[in-house]
Design a protein around this motif. Structure first.
Motif, PDB file in Angstrom:
ATOM      1  N   GLU A 304       0.821  -1.214   0.000  1.00 14.31           N
ATOM      2  CA  GLU A 304       0.000   0.000   0.000  1.00 14.31           C
ATOM      3  C   GLU A 304       0.855   1.263   0.000  1.00 14.31           C
ATOM      4  O   GLU A 304       0.531   2.241  -0.666  1.00 14.31           O
ATOM      5  CB  GLU A 304      -0.931  -0.005   1.215  1.00 14.31           C
ATOM      6  CG  GLU A 304      -1.978  -1.122   1.180  1.00 14.31           C
ATOM      7  CD  GLU A 304      -2.828  -1.162   2.436  1.00 14.31           C
ATOM      8  OE1 GLU A 304      -2.591  -0.318   3.348  1.00 14.31           O
ATOM      9  OE2 GLU A 304      -3.721  -2.020   2.522  1.00 14.31           O
ATOM     10  N   GLY A 305       1.954   1.233   0.745  1.00  9.67           N
ATOM     11  CA  GLY A 305       2.725   2.454   0.919  1.00  9.67           C
ATOM     12  C   GLY A 305       3.702   2.762  -0.186  1.00  9.67           C
ATOM     13  O   GLY A 305       3.940   3.923  -0.519  1.00  9.67           O
ATOM     14  N   SER A 307       3.541   2.539  -3.296  1.00 11.50           N
ATOM     15  CA  SER A 307       2.986   3.123  -4.518  1.00 11.50           C
ATOM     16  C   SER A 307       2.730   4.626  -4.381  1.00 11.50           C
ATOM     17  O   SER A 307       2.452   5.289  -5.385  1.00 11.50           O
ATOM     18  CB  SER A 307       1.680   2.406  -4.885  1.00 11.50           C
ATOM     19  OG  SER A 307       0.714   2.564  -3.851  1.00 11.50           O
ATOM     20  N   ARG A 308       2.832   5.155  -3.173  1.00  9.09           N
ATOM     21  CA  ARG A 308       2.614   6.600  -2.999  1.00  9.09           C
ATOM     22  C   ARG A 308       3.753   7.385  -3.645  1.00  9.09           C
ATOM     23  O   ARG A 308       4.924   6.975  -3.574  1.00  9.09           O
ATOM     24  CB  ARG A 308       2.540   6.952  -1.512  1.00  9.09           C
ATOM     25  CG  ARG A 308       1.378   6.329  -0.769  1.00  9.09           C
ATOM     26  CD  ARG A 308       1.141   7.064   0.551  1.00  9.09           C
ATOM     27  NE  ARG A 308       2.364   7.153   1.342  1.00  9.09           N
ATOM     28  CZ  ARG A 308       2.675   6.350   2.348  1.00  9.09           C
ATOM     29  NH1 ARG A 308       1.838   5.370   2.681  1.00  9.09           N
ATOM     30  NH2 ARG A 308       3.800   6.510   3.025  1.00  9.09           N
ATOM     31  N   ALA A 311       6.705   8.094  -1.370  1.00  8.76           N
ATOM     32  CA  ALA A 311       7.235   6.975  -0.589  1.00  8.76           C
ATOM     33  C   ALA A 311       8.760   6.983  -0.596  1.00  8.76           C
ATOM     34  O   ALA A 311       9.392   7.105  -1.649  1.00  8.76           O
ATOM     35  CB  ALA A 311       6.718   5.652  -1.138  1.00  8.76           C
TER      36      ALA A 311
END
Length: 333
Positions: A304-305, A307-308, A311
């Motif tokens: 989930e993280g 792909s930010r 990140a």
């Protein structure tokens, strides 16, 4: 210092979209000795694309082998010359991939039907290379007889001066099965690879296909010169920490997870500073804690993280902290 062929005793297979430079850097932290392969890179891409992006790698990845796809001897020779300057320990020709993309280019597994052309390709590559040239093939394709097809291919390769033959111990069904199905539906036939080695005692013959554990791989070494593990190594990379002891006679060791995460976070930071994204590194690390407490949380945080857009490498340390809490209690975090 081990020779190239000693490193080939255990290899991690070339896997399209998986064994890129970030995957190989990660795997190298777990095994110092195994031979690592690139994903297949098409000769035309090397000739006309961004060679540095395609061929460049971190010095820590050594020993590393390049796998090339193609069926034009001249293009393969030119691509081999370009690749030689990057310092690979081996150049390998793909004669085993069954994907539609490869078939449309008339190379990969469909070349099993054209052993004389394979011989021409390998001879051209060998002439252009100062390092060993090898071939990776199947037992045959479609309705070919594996006894004849593999011998024909192997004889053409040996006549061309090839230094080694890796065999994925399945046929490829180019009609009727998808590339994914071709990885597990055609039955394995390790005995056929054993017979090839008996027939060619002076040639390196390695076995690939269906090896799920290090024990299964080890059991094949009395019959062949090397073993190659693919998906099992990628999906459960923690097992690679035992490779150096079991296959290369080194002292047994365990994973220092804190040091590993620090190394990979620093590597990811360098990659991001050069314009890359965190997820390009962390996607290869998703399986690190498979079967251990905290594995689900590790996968969730990274998936989930990473792909930010913002990140950064700190995410790896946050994910590892969550694993430590679940595995060892809050005091360990």
């Amino acid at each position: 210092m081990l020779s190239h062929w000693e490193h080939s005793r255990f290899s991690i297979a070339p896997m399209i979209d998986w064994t890129d430079r970030h995957c190989r850097f990660f795997h190298r932290q777990l095994t110092r000795r195994a031979l690592l392969y690139t994903e297949m890179i098409v000769a035309d891409a090397i000739l006309h694309g961004d060679a540095e992006r395609l061929l460049g790698f971190d010095a820590a990845e050594h020993p590393v082998a390049l796998q090339i796809g193609g069926s034009d001897p001249d293009k393969l020779a030119r691509a081999t010359r370009i690749a030689a300057s990057y310092g690979y320990e081996e150049i390998n020709l793909n004669v085993g991939c069954p994907s539609d993309r490869v078939q449309s280019g008339t190379f990969g597994a469909c070349l099993m039907r054209e052993p004389s052309l394979v011989g021409e390709c390998l001879a051209a590559m060998a002439e252009a290379s100062a390092v060993p040239v090898t071939v990776k093939c199947r037992l045959g394709v479609d309705d070919q007889d594996p006894e004849e097809a593999l011998d024909w291919l192997a004889d053409a390769a040996v006549a061309a001066g090839v230094a080694g033959i890796w065999v994925h111990a399945r046929k490829a069904w180019l009609e009727g099965l998808s590339p994914k199905q071709n990885r597990n539906i055609p039955p394995l036939d390790y005995d056929r690879v054993h017979r090839l080695k008996q027939r060619l005692p002076g040639v390196f013959v390695g076995l690939n296909g269906g090896l799920k554990t290090l024990g299964e791989a080890e059991a094949e070494l009395p019959h062949v010169d090397g073993v190659m593990m693919g998906r099992a190594a990628y999906q459960t990379p923690d097992r690679l920490v035992d490779v150096d002891a079991r296959f290369f006679g080194e002292a047994a060791r365990s994973i220092d997870f804190s040091a590993l995460i620090d190394t990979m976070a620093a590597y990811a930071g360098r990659h991001i500073a050069q314009g890359g994204r965190l997820g390009q590194v962390t996607r290869h690390m998703i399986g690190l804690f498979n079967g251990m407490p905290g594995a689900r949380r590790w996968r969730q945080i990274l998936s989930e993280g990473a792909s930010r857009p913002d990140a950064g490498p700190q995410l790896l340390k946050e994910a590892f902290a969550a694993v430590r809490i679940e595995a060892f209690g809050r005091a360990a975090a």
